[in-house]
Design an enzyme around this catalytic site. Structure first.
Site, PDB file in Angstrom:
ATOM      1  N   GLU A 146       0.858  -1.197   0.000  1.00  9.26           N
ATOM      2  CA  GLU A 146       0.000   0.000   0.000  1.00  9.26           C
ATOM      3  C   GLU A 146       0.888   1.239   0.000  1.00  9.26           C
ATOM      4  O   GLU A 146       1.987   1.223   0.548  1.00  9.26           O
ATOM      5  CB  GLU A 146      -0.933  -0.026   1.213  1.00  9.26           C
ATOM      6  CG  GLU A 146      -0.263  -0.189   2.567  1.00  9.26           C
ATOM      7  CD  GLU A 146       0.133   1.101   3.219  1.00  9.26           C
ATOM      8  OE1 GLU A 146      -0.447   2.127   2.862  1.00  9.26           O
ATOM      9  OE2 GLU A 146       1.036   1.079   4.079  1.00  9.26           O
ATOM     10  N   CYS A 255       4.987   4.761   9.416  1.00  6.66           N
ATOM     11  CA  CYS A 255       5.688   4.101   8.308  1.00  6.66           C
ATOM     12  C   CYS A 255       7.119   4.566   8.116  1.00  6.66           C
ATOM     13  O   CYS A 255       8.048   3.750   8.127  1.00  6.66           O
ATOM     14  CB  CYS A 255       4.928   4.338   7.005  1.00  6.66           C
ATOM     15  SG  CYS A 255       3.424   3.396   6.904  1.00  6.66           S
TER      16      CYS A 255
HETATM   17  C1  UDX Z   1       3.674   7.732   4.378  1.00  8.15           C
HETATM   18  C2  UDX Z   1       3.708   7.638   2.852  1.00  8.15           C
HETATM   19  O1  UDX Z   1       3.326   8.904   2.299  1.00  8.15           O
HETATM   20  C3  UDX Z   1       2.819   6.535   2.343  1.00  8.15           C
HETATM   21  O2  UDX Z   1       2.940   6.407   0.936  1.00  8.15           O
HETATM   22  C4  UDX Z   1       3.234   5.229   3.013  1.00  8.15           C
HETATM   23  O3  UDX Z   1       2.401   4.194   2.602  1.00  8.15           O
HETATM   24  C5  UDX Z   1       3.176   5.361   4.523  1.00  8.15           C
HETATM   25  O4  UDX Z   1       3.988   6.462   4.936  1.00  8.15           O
HETATM   26  P1  UDX Z   1       2.132   8.844   6.213  1.00  8.15           P
HETATM   27  O5  UDX Z   1       3.102   8.363   7.217  1.00  8.15           O
HETATM   28  O6  UDX Z   1       0.702   8.657   6.494  1.00  8.15           O
HETATM   29  O7  UDX Z   1       2.384   8.140   4.794  1.00  8.15           O
HETATM   30  O8  UDX Z   1       2.331  10.412   6.041  1.00  8.15           O
HETATM   31  P2  UDX Z   1       2.979  11.467   5.041  1.00  8.15           P
HETATM   32  O9  UDX Z   1       1.957  12.456   4.703  1.00  8.15           O
HETATM   33  O10 UDX Z   1       3.695  10.848   3.918  1.00  8.15           O
HETATM   34  O11 UDX Z   1       3.997  12.222   6.006  1.00  8.15           O
HETATM   35  C6  UDX Z   1       4.980  11.519   6.729  1.00  8.15           C
HETATM   36  C7  UDX Z   1       5.826  12.453   7.565  1.00  8.15           C
HETATM   37  O12 UDX Z   1       6.668  13.240   6.754  1.00  8.15           O
HETATM   38  C8  UDX Z   1       5.032  13.435   8.424  1.00  8.15           C
HETATM   39  O13 UDX Z   1       5.630  13.501   9.694  1.00  8.15           O
HETATM   40  C9  UDX Z   1       5.151  14.729   7.687  1.00  8.15           C
HETATM   41  O14 UDX Z   1       5.048  15.837   8.531  1.00  8.15           O
HETATM   42  C10 UDX Z   1       6.538  14.603   7.097  1.00  8.15           C
HETATM   43  N1  UDX Z   1       6.761  15.416   5.889  1.00  8.15           N
HETATM   44  C11 UDX Z   1       6.122  15.105   4.731  1.00  8.15           C
HETATM   45  C12 UDX Z   1       7.651  16.484   5.919  1.00  8.15           C
HETATM   46  O15 UDX Z   1       8.250  16.775   6.954  1.00  8.15           O
HETATM   47  N2  UDX Z   1       7.869  17.188   4.768  1.00  8.15           N
HETATM   48  C13 UDX Z   1       7.250  16.905   3.595  1.00  8.15           C
HETATM   49  O16 UDX Z   1       7.511  17.604   2.600  1.00  8.15           O
HETATM   50  C14 UDX Z   1       6.349  15.829   3.585  1.00  8.15           C
END
Ligand code: UDX
Length: 425
Positions: A146, A255
Protein backbone atom coordinates in the site's frame (compact mmCIF):
# COMPACT_ATOMS: atom_id res chain seq x y z
CA UNK A 1 -15.43 -11.27 -5.12
CA UNK A 2 -15.06 -12.46 -1.51
CA UNK A 3 -12.15 -10.94 0.36
CA UNK A 4 -10.81 -11.56 3.85
CA UNK A 5 -8.69 -8.90 5.50
CA UNK A 6 -6.52 -9.87 8.46
CA UNK A 7 -5.88 -6.90 10.72
CA UNK A 8 -8.32 -4.10 11.54
CA UNK A 9 -5.71 -1.35 11.96
CA UNK A 10 -5.32 1.72 9.75
CA UNK A 11 -4.32 -0.27 6.69
CA UNK A 12 -6.72 -3.20 7.16
CA UNK A 13 -9.79 -1.05 7.78
CA UNK A 14 -9.12 1.21 4.83
CA UNK A 15 -8.39 -1.81 2.61
CA UNK A 16 -11.56 -3.59 3.72
CA UNK A 17 -13.77 -0.53 3.39
CA UNK A 18 -12.40 0.35 -0.05
CA UNK A 19 -12.81 -3.20 -1.40
CA UNK A 20 -16.41 -3.14 -0.15
CA UNK A 21 -16.86 0.20 -1.92
CA UNK A 22 -15.60 -1.48 -5.10
CA UNK A 23 -18.45 -3.96 -4.70
CA UNK A 24 -16.71 -6.92 -3.05
CA UNK A 25 -17.88 -8.87 0.00
CA UNK A 26 -15.39 -8.30 2.76
CA UNK A 27 -14.78 -9.91 6.12
CA UNK A 28 -12.29 -8.11 8.35
CA UNK A 29 -10.70 -10.24 11.02
CA UNK A 30 -8.74 -9.06 14.06
CA UNK A 31 -7.62 -10.81 17.23
CA UNK A 32 -8.82 -7.96 19.46
CA UNK A 33 -12.36 -8.73 20.51
CA UNK A 34 -13.10 -5.19 21.80
CA UNK A 35 -12.12 -3.77 18.44
CA UNK A 36 -14.31 -6.17 16.49
CA UNK A 37 -17.23 -5.58 18.87
CA UNK A 38 -16.86 -1.83 18.44
CA UNK A 39 -16.74 -2.14 14.66
CA UNK A 40 -19.87 -4.29 14.72
CA UNK A 41 -21.61 -1.55 16.69
CA UNK A 42 -20.60 0.86 13.94
CA UNK A 43 -17.88 2.56 15.98
CA UNK A 44 -14.71 3.41 14.04
CA UNK A 45 -11.63 3.12 16.25
CA UNK A 46 -9.45 5.51 14.21
CA UNK A 47 -9.71 9.04 12.89
CA UNK A 48 -9.41 8.77 9.13
CA UNK A 49 -11.08 11.14 6.67
CA UNK A 50 -13.97 9.50 4.83
CA UNK A 51 -13.61 6.09 6.51
CA UNK A 52 -16.72 6.35 8.71
CA UNK A 53 -18.92 7.14 5.70
CA UNK A 54 -17.37 4.36 3.66
CA UNK A 55 -17.93 1.77 6.41
CA UNK A 56 -21.48 2.92 6.91
CA UNK A 57 -22.36 3.06 3.23
CA UNK A 58 -20.99 -0.43 2.59
CA UNK A 59 -22.26 -2.01 5.80
CA UNK A 60 -24.12 -4.69 3.88
CA UNK A 61 -20.90 -5.92 2.26
CA UNK A 62 -18.71 -5.72 5.36
CA UNK A 63 -18.47 -8.09 8.28
CA UNK A 64 -16.15 -8.15 11.27
CA UNK A 65 -14.99 -11.20 13.14
CA UNK A 66 -12.28 -12.66 15.35
CA UNK A 67 -12.76 -16.07 13.79
CA UNK A 68 -10.22 -17.18 11.18
CA UNK A 69 -12.43 -19.81 9.54
CA UNK A 70 -15.36 -17.43 9.26
CA UNK A 71 -13.22 -14.80 7.54
CA UNK A 72 -11.55 -17.18 5.08
CA UNK A 73 -14.73 -19.13 4.27
CA UNK A 74 -15.41 -18.65 0.58
CA UNK A 75 -12.71 -15.99 0.20
CA UNK A 76 -10.74 -15.84 -3.03
CA UNK A 77 -8.19 -13.41 -1.64
CA UNK A 78 -6.88 -13.13 1.92
CA UNK A 79 -5.23 -9.78 2.63
CA UNK A 80 -2.61 -9.57 5.35
CA UNK A 81 -2.67 -6.11 6.93
CA UNK A 82 -1.18 -6.80 10.35
CA UNK A 83 1.43 -4.67 12.11
CA UNK A 84 5.14 -5.16 11.45
CA UNK A 85 6.72 -2.99 14.16
CA UNK A 86 10.49 -2.69 14.53
CA UNK A 87 12.28 -4.97 16.97
CA UNK A 88 15.22 -3.84 19.10
CA UNK A 89 17.59 -4.78 16.28
CA UNK A 90 15.71 -2.54 13.83
CA UNK A 91 14.47 -5.56 11.87
CA UNK A 92 10.74 -5.76 11.24
CA UNK A 93 8.86 -7.95 13.73
CA UNK A 94 7.01 -10.39 11.50
CA UNK A 95 5.45 -12.49 14.24
CA UNK A 96 1.90 -11.31 13.42
CA UNK A 97 2.50 -12.23 9.75
CA UNK A 98 3.70 -15.73 10.66
CA UNK A 99 0.67 -16.24 12.90
CA UNK A 100 -1.63 -15.48 9.97
CA UNK A 101 0.29 -17.77 7.63
CA UNK A 102 0.27 -20.60 10.16
CA UNK A 103 -3.42 -20.13 10.99
CA UNK A 104 -4.57 -20.19 7.41
CA UNK A 105 -7.07 -23.01 7.09
CA UNK A 106 -6.87 -25.65 4.36
CA UNK A 107 -9.24 -25.01 1.46
CA UNK A 108 -10.35 -27.16 -1.44
CA UNK A 109 -10.00 -24.27 -3.86
CA UNK A 110 -7.31 -21.76 -4.72
CA UNK A 111 -6.87 -18.86 -2.30
CA UNK A 112 -4.47 -15.98 -2.90
CA UNK A 113 -2.72 -14.50 0.11
CA UNK A 114 -1.99 -10.84 -0.63
CA UNK A 115 0.52 -9.02 1.54
CA UNK A 116 -0.36 -5.39 2.37
CA UNK A 117 1.82 -5.11 5.45
CA UNK A 118 5.25 -3.66 4.79
CA UNK A 119 7.74 -6.50 5.04
CA UNK A 120 11.44 -7.00 4.33
CA UNK A 121 12.43 -8.16 0.87
CA UNK A 122 12.52 -11.95 0.94
CA UNK A 123 9.45 -12.32 3.17
CA UNK A 124 7.29 -13.56 0.30
CA UNK A 125 9.79 -16.30 -0.47
CA UNK A 126 9.75 -17.40 3.17
CA UNK A 127 5.94 -17.32 3.29
CA UNK A 128 5.85 -19.44 0.11
CA UNK A 129 8.18 -22.00 1.74
CA UNK A 130 6.08 -22.10 4.92
CA UNK A 131 2.89 -22.58 2.94
CA UNK A 132 4.53 -25.39 0.94
CA UNK A 133 5.76 -27.03 4.15
CA UNK A 134 2.15 -27.07 5.37
CA UNK A 135 1.11 -28.67 2.09
CA UNK A 136 -0.85 -25.58 1.06
CA UNK A 137 0.27 -25.61 -2.56
CA UNK A 138 -3.16 -24.35 -3.63
CA UNK A 139 -2.59 -21.12 -1.73
CA UNK A 140 -1.00 -18.47 -3.94
CA UNK A 141 1.03 -15.51 -2.73
CA UNK A 142 1.09 -11.93 -3.97
CA UNK A 143 2.85 -8.83 -2.70
CA UNK A 144 0.50 -5.87 -3.12
CA UNK A 145 1.99 -3.06 -1.04
CA UNK A 146 0.00 0.00 0.00
CA UNK A 147 1.08 3.58 -0.62
CA UNK A 148 -1.67 5.30 1.30
CA UNK A 149 -0.90 8.19 3.58
CA UNK A 150 -2.86 8.67 6.78
CA UNK A 151 -5.51 11.36 6.55
CA UNK A 152 -5.88 10.77 2.81
CA UNK A 153 -5.84 6.97 2.91
CA UNK A 154 -9.27 6.42 1.38
CA UNK A 155 -8.58 8.79 -1.50
CA UNK A 156 -5.07 7.32 -2.00
CA UNK A 157 -6.53 3.81 -2.11
CA UNK A 158 -9.27 4.66 -4.60
CA UNK A 159 -7.06 6.90 -6.76
CA UNK A 160 -3.52 5.53 -6.46
CA UNK A 161 -0.54 6.63 -8.56
CA UNK A 162 0.05 2.95 -9.35
CA UNK A 163 -0.81 -0.58 -8.31
CA UNK A 164 2.09 -2.88 -7.59
CA UNK A 165 1.41 -6.59 -7.85
CA UNK A 166 4.30 -9.00 -7.37
CA UNK A 167 3.50 -12.69 -7.77
CA UNK A 168 5.10 -16.11 -8.14
CA UNK A 169 2.28 -17.22 -10.41
CA UNK A 170 0.78 -14.82 -13.02
CA UNK A 171 -2.69 -16.30 -12.38
CA UNK A 172 -2.55 -15.01 -8.79
CA UNK A 173 -1.56 -11.54 -9.97
CA UNK A 174 -4.52 -11.69 -12.34
CA UNK A 175 -6.91 -12.34 -9.42
CA UNK A 176 -5.57 -9.42 -7.42
CA UNK A 177 -5.68 -7.12 -10.43
CA UNK A 178 -9.31 -8.12 -11.02
CA UNK A 179 -10.09 -7.24 -7.43
CA UNK A 180 -9.03 -3.66 -8.23
CA UNK A 181 -11.36 -3.34 -11.22
CA UNK A 182 -12.80 0.15 -11.10
CA UNK A 183 -9.55 1.71 -9.99
CA UNK A 184 -7.86 3.65 -12.75
CA UNK A 185 -4.09 3.40 -12.32
CA UNK A 186 -1.02 2.00 -14.05
CA UNK A 187 -0.24 -1.53 -12.89
CA UNK A 188 3.27 -2.77 -12.22
CA UNK A 189 3.28 -6.55 -12.45
CA UNK A 190 6.53 -8.00 -11.23
CA UNK A 191 8.26 -10.62 -9.12
CA UNK A 192 7.55 -10.72 -5.39
CA UNK A 193 10.98 -9.45 -4.26
CA UNK A 194 10.77 -6.39 -6.54
CA UNK A 195 7.28 -5.55 -5.28
CA UNK A 196 8.55 -5.75 -1.71
CA UNK A 197 11.49 -3.52 -2.62
CA UNK A 198 9.29 -0.98 -4.45
CA UNK A 199 7.49 -0.27 -1.17
CA UNK A 200 10.66 0.13 0.87
CA UNK A 201 12.42 2.12 -1.87
CA UNK A 202 9.43 4.47 -2.31
CA UNK A 203 9.46 5.32 1.38
CA UNK A 204 13.26 5.65 1.35
CA UNK A 205 13.06 8.08 -1.59
CA UNK A 206 10.44 10.17 0.21
CA UNK A 207 12.34 10.36 3.50
CA UNK A 208 15.50 11.21 1.60
CA UNK A 209 13.71 14.19 0.08
CA UNK A 210 12.51 15.32 3.51
CA UNK A 211 15.93 15.05 5.14
CA UNK A 212 17.47 16.69 2.07
CA UNK A 213 15.20 19.74 2.27
CA UNK A 214 15.67 19.87 6.04
CA UNK A 215 19.44 20.04 5.58
CA UNK A 216 19.01 22.70 2.90
CA UNK A 217 16.82 24.54 5.45
CA UNK A 218 19.56 24.35 8.04
CA UNK A 219 22.08 25.78 5.58
CA UNK A 220 19.53 28.45 4.63
CA UNK A 221 19.39 29.48 8.29
CA UNK A 222 23.14 29.76 8.41
CA UNK A 223 23.36 31.77 5.19
CA UNK A 224 20.26 33.96 5.14
CA UNK A 225 18.37 32.16 2.36
CA UNK A 226 14.70 31.18 2.62
CA UNK A 227 13.93 27.47 2.26
CA UNK A 228 10.34 28.01 1.09
CA UNK A 229 11.54 30.07 -1.85
CA UNK A 230 14.37 27.60 -2.47
CA UNK A 231 11.95 24.63 -2.45
CA UNK A 232 9.70 26.43 -4.92
CA UNK A 233 12.65 27.25 -7.10
CA UNK A 234 13.98 23.71 -7.26
CA UNK A 235 10.51 22.09 -7.33
CA UNK A 236 9.68 23.74 -10.64
CA UNK A 237 12.49 21.73 -12.23
CA UNK A 238 10.53 18.86 -13.74
CA UNK A 239 13.29 16.43 -12.85
CA UNK A 240 12.88 17.35 -9.18
CA UNK A 241 9.16 18.15 -8.77
CA UNK A 242 7.48 20.10 -5.98
CA UNK A 243 6.15 17.39 -3.61
CA UNK A 244 7.76 16.42 -0.32
CA UNK A 245 9.99 19.46 -0.09
CA UNK A 246 8.44 20.95 3.04
CA UNK A 247 11.16 21.66 5.57
CA UNK A 248 10.15 21.22 9.20
CA UNK A 249 10.86 19.35 12.38
CA UNK A 250 11.33 16.01 10.69
CA UNK A 251 9.20 13.11 9.58
CA UNK A 252 7.31 10.80 11.92
CA UNK A 253 4.40 8.43 11.70
CA UNK A 254 3.82 4.73 11.57
CA UNK A 255 5.69 4.10 8.31
CA UNK A 256 8.64 6.34 7.50
CA UNK A 257 10.72 5.89 10.66
CA UNK A 258 10.00 2.17 10.86
CA UNK A 259 10.44 1.41 7.19
CA UNK A 260 13.65 3.41 6.78
CA UNK A 261 15.10 1.56 9.75
CA UNK A 262 13.91 -1.75 8.33
CA UNK A 263 15.56 -1.08 4.95
CA UNK A 264 18.77 0.05 6.62
CA UNK A 265 18.73 -3.14 8.66
CA UNK A 266 17.82 -5.32 5.70
CA UNK A 267 20.82 -3.95 3.82
CA UNK A 268 23.09 -4.35 6.84
CA UNK A 269 21.97 -7.96 7.34
CA UNK A 270 23.12 -8.62 3.78
CA UNK A 271 26.49 -7.01 4.53
CA UNK A 272 25.74 -3.69 2.87
CA UNK A 273 25.98 -0.39 4.69
CA UNK A 274 23.31 1.89 3.25
CA UNK A 275 25.19 5.09 4.03
CA UNK A 276 22.75 7.52 2.44
CA UNK A 277 19.83 6.10 4.40
CA UNK A 278 21.87 6.14 7.62
CA UNK A 279 22.42 9.87 7.10
CA UNK A 280 18.74 10.46 6.27
CA UNK A 281 17.72 8.87 9.57
CA UNK A 282 20.33 10.76 11.57
CA UNK A 283 19.41 14.09 9.98
CA UNK A 284 15.80 13.43 11.00
CA UNK A 285 16.73 12.72 14.62
CA UNK A 286 18.77 15.90 14.82
CA UNK A 287 16.07 17.93 13.09
CA UNK A 288 13.54 17.22 15.83
CA UNK A 289 16.02 18.42 18.44
CA UNK A 290 17.13 21.62 16.69
CA UNK A 291 14.03 23.39 17.95
CA UNK A 292 15.39 23.12 21.49
CA UNK A 293 18.44 25.16 20.44
CA UNK A 294 16.18 27.82 18.95
CA UNK A 295 14.38 28.10 22.29
CA UNK A 296 17.57 28.19 24.32
CA UNK A 297 18.98 30.99 22.21
CA UNK A 298 15.97 33.05 23.26
CA UNK A 299 15.21 31.87 26.79
CA UNK A 300 18.60 30.70 28.03
CA UNK A 301 18.24 27.64 30.25
CA UNK A 302 14.86 25.99 29.90
CA UNK A 303 14.72 24.97 33.54
CA UNK A 304 11.39 26.10 34.98
CA UNK A 305 10.29 27.65 31.68
CA UNK A 306 6.81 26.93 30.41
CA UNK A 307 6.67 25.64 26.86
CA UNK A 308 3.46 24.90 24.94
CA UNK A 309 3.34 22.29 22.20
CA UNK A 310 0.70 23.11 19.60
CA UNK A 311 -0.24 19.87 17.88
CA UNK A 312 0.79 16.37 18.94
CA UNK A 313 -0.19 14.12 16.02
CA UNK A 314 2.66 13.34 13.62
CA UNK A 315 0.77 15.27 10.96
CA UNK A 316 -2.62 16.95 10.63
CA UNK A 317 -5.73 14.96 9.75
CA UNK A 318 -4.89 12.04 12.02
CA UNK A 319 -4.93 11.19 15.73
CA UNK A 320 -1.81 9.07 15.25
CA UNK A 321 1.12 9.95 17.51
CA UNK A 322 3.37 7.08 16.51
CA UNK A 323 6.95 8.41 16.18
CA UNK A 324 5.57 11.94 16.30
CA UNK A 325 8.19 14.69 16.73
CA UNK A 326 6.01 15.92 19.62
CA UNK A 327 7.09 12.90 21.68
CA UNK A 328 10.79 13.67 21.27
CA UNK A 329 10.23 17.37 21.88
CA UNK A 330 8.20 16.79 25.05
CA UNK A 331 10.85 14.39 26.35
CA UNK A 332 13.75 16.75 25.54
CA UNK A 333 11.98 19.76 27.05
CA UNK A 334 11.21 17.86 30.24
CA UNK A 335 14.79 16.61 30.42
CA UNK A 336 15.93 20.25 30.24
CA UNK A 337 13.64 21.02 33.16
CA UNK A 338 10.85 22.81 31.27
CA UNK A 339 7.18 22.56 32.17
CA UNK A 340 5.32 21.36 29.12
CA UNK A 341 1.71 21.95 28.16
CA UNK A 342 0.15 20.62 24.98
CA UNK A 343 -2.93 20.74 22.80
CA UNK A 344 -4.13 18.75 19.85
CA UNK A 345 -7.59 18.80 18.27
CA UNK A 346 -7.81 14.99 18.02
CA UNK A 347 -4.73 13.15 19.29
CA UNK A 348 -5.02 12.09 22.92
CA UNK A 349 -1.70 13.13 24.39
CA UNK A 350 -2.48 11.82 27.86
CA UNK A 351 -1.78 8.24 26.76
CA UNK A 352 1.83 8.74 25.67
CA UNK A 353 2.94 11.91 27.39
CA UNK A 354 3.78 11.65 31.05
CA UNK A 355 3.84 14.80 33.12
CA UNK A 356 2.61 17.03 30.30
CA UNK A 357 -0.39 19.28 30.99
CA UNK A 358 -2.95 18.50 28.29
CA UNK A 359 -5.05 21.56 27.54
CA UNK A 360 -8.57 21.66 26.14
CA UNK A 361 -7.73 24.41 23.65
CA UNK A 362 -4.67 25.95 22.03
CA UNK A 363 -5.22 29.18 23.95
CA UNK A 364 -5.41 27.30 27.24
CA UNK A 365 -2.13 25.54 26.44
CA UNK A 366 -0.55 28.96 25.87
CA UNK A 367 -1.66 30.42 29.22
CA UNK A 368 1.44 31.80 30.95
CA UNK A 369 3.83 30.12 28.50
CA UNK A 370 7.33 31.42 27.86
CA UNK A 371 7.35 29.89 24.42
CA UNK A 372 5.19 27.98 21.98
CA UNK A 373 6.23 25.43 19.40
CA UNK A 374 3.94 24.79 16.46
CA UNK A 375 4.48 21.04 16.07
CA UNK A 376 1.63 19.91 13.81
CA UNK A 377 0.26 22.11 11.05
CA UNK A 378 -3.42 21.81 12.02
CA UNK A 379 -5.58 24.30 10.08
CA UNK A 380 -7.05 25.35 13.45
CA UNK A 381 -3.71 26.92 14.27
CA UNK A 382 -3.74 29.11 11.21
CA UNK A 383 -7.16 30.36 12.32
CA UNK A 384 -6.11 30.90 15.93
CA UNK A 385 -6.59 34.36 17.41
CA UNK A 386 -2.87 35.03 17.65
CA UNK A 387 -3.33 38.46 19.23
CA UNK A 388 -5.19 36.76 22.08
CA UNK A 389 -2.60 33.96 22.10
CA UNK A 390 0.21 36.47 22.55
CA UNK A 391 -1.71 38.26 25.31
CA UNK A 392 -2.03 35.01 27.26
CA UNK A 393 1.67 34.16 27.07
CA UNK A 394 4.29 35.37 29.51
CA UNK A 395 6.81 35.74 26.69
CA UNK A 396 5.93 35.81 23.02
CA UNK A 397 8.41 33.31 21.68
CA UNK A 398 7.00 31.26 18.82
CA UNK A 399 8.87 28.55 16.94
CA UNK A 400 6.96 27.42 13.88
CA UNK A 401 8.15 23.87 13.27
CA UNK A 402 6.13 23.61 10.06
CA UNK A 403 6.54 27.07 8.50
CA UNK A 404 2.80 27.36 8.62
CA UNK A 405 2.33 30.92 9.79
CA UNK A 406 3.16 34.21 8.13
CA UNK A 407 6.34 35.56 9.76
CA UNK A 408 5.49 39.23 9.18
CA UNK A 409 2.00 38.80 10.59
CA UNK A 410 3.29 36.99 13.67
CA UNK A 411 5.97 39.62 14.24
CA UNK A 412 3.18 42.17 13.89
CA UNK A 413 1.51 40.53 16.91
CA UNK A 414 4.73 41.06 18.82
CA UNK A 415 6.02 37.52 18.54
CA UNK A 416 9.68 36.67 18.44
CA UNK A 417 8.91 34.26 15.60
CA UNK A 418 11.22 31.77 13.94
CA UNK A 419 10.42 29.08 11.41
CA UNK A 420 12.64 26.38 9.94
CA UNK A 421 15.11 27.42 7.26
CA UNK A 422 13.91 30.99 7.13
CA UNK A 423 15.77 34.10 8.15
CA UNK A 424 15.15 34.88 11.82
CA UNK A 425 14.38 38.54 12.29
C1 UDX B 1 3.67 7.73 4.38
C2 UDX B 1 3.71 7.64 2.85
O1 UDX B 1 3.33 8.90 2.30
C3 UDX B 1 2.82 6.54 2.34
O2 UDX B 1 2.94 6.41 0.94
C4 UDX B 1 3.23 5.23 3.01
O3 UDX B 1 2.40 4.19 2.60
C5 UDX B 1 3.18 5.36 4.52
O4 UDX B 1 3.99 6.46 4.94
P1 UDX B 1 2.13 8.84 6.21
O5 UDX B 1 3.10 8.36 7.22
O6 UDX B 1 0.70 8.66 6.49
O7 UDX B 1 2.38 8.14 4.79
O8 UDX B 1 2.33 10.41 6.04
P2 UDX B 1 2.98 11.47 5.04
O9 UDX B 1 1.96 12.46 4.70
O10 UDX B 1 3.70 10.85 3.92
O11 UDX B 1 4.00 12.22 6.01
C6 UDX B 1 4.98 11.52 6.73
C7 UDX B 1 5.83 12.45 7.57
O12 UDX B 1 6.67 13.24 6.75
C8 UDX B 1 5.03 13.44 8.42
O13 UDX B 1 5.63 13.50 9.69
C9 UDX B 1 5.15 14.73 7.69
O14 UDX B 1 5.05 15.84 8.53
C10 UDX B 1 6.54 14.60 7.10
N1 UDX B 1 6.76 15.42 5.89
C11 UDX B 1 6.12 15.11 4.73
C12 UDX B 1 7.65 16.48 5.92
O15 UDX B 1 8.25 16.78 6.95
N2 UDX B 1 7.87 17.19 4.77
C13 UDX B 1 7.25 16.91 3.60
O16 UDX B 1 7.51 17.60 2.60
C14 UDX B 1 6.35 15.83 3.58
Amino acid sequence: MRVAVFGAGYVGLVTGACFAELGHDVVVRDILEEKIDALRRGEVPIHEEGLDELLERNGARLRFTTDVDESVEGAEVVYVAVGTPPTYSGDADLSAVWTVVDELPRADRRIVVAMKSTVPVGTGRTVRRRLDERGLENVGYVSNPEFTAEGTAVRDFMHPDRLVIGAFDPADAEVVERLHAGIDAPVIRCDVASAEMIKLAANAALVTRISFINEIANVCEATGADVITVAEGIGLDRRIGPAFLRAGIGFGGSCFPKDSLALKQLAANSGYSFQLLNAVIEVNELQKRRVIGKLERRLGSLRGKKVALLGLAFKPGTDDMREAPSLVLAGRLQAEGAEVSAWDPVADGSVLLDGVRIAGSALEALDGADAAILVTEWPELRELDWAEAGARMRKRVLIDGRNMLDPAEMRGYGFDYEGIGRAAE
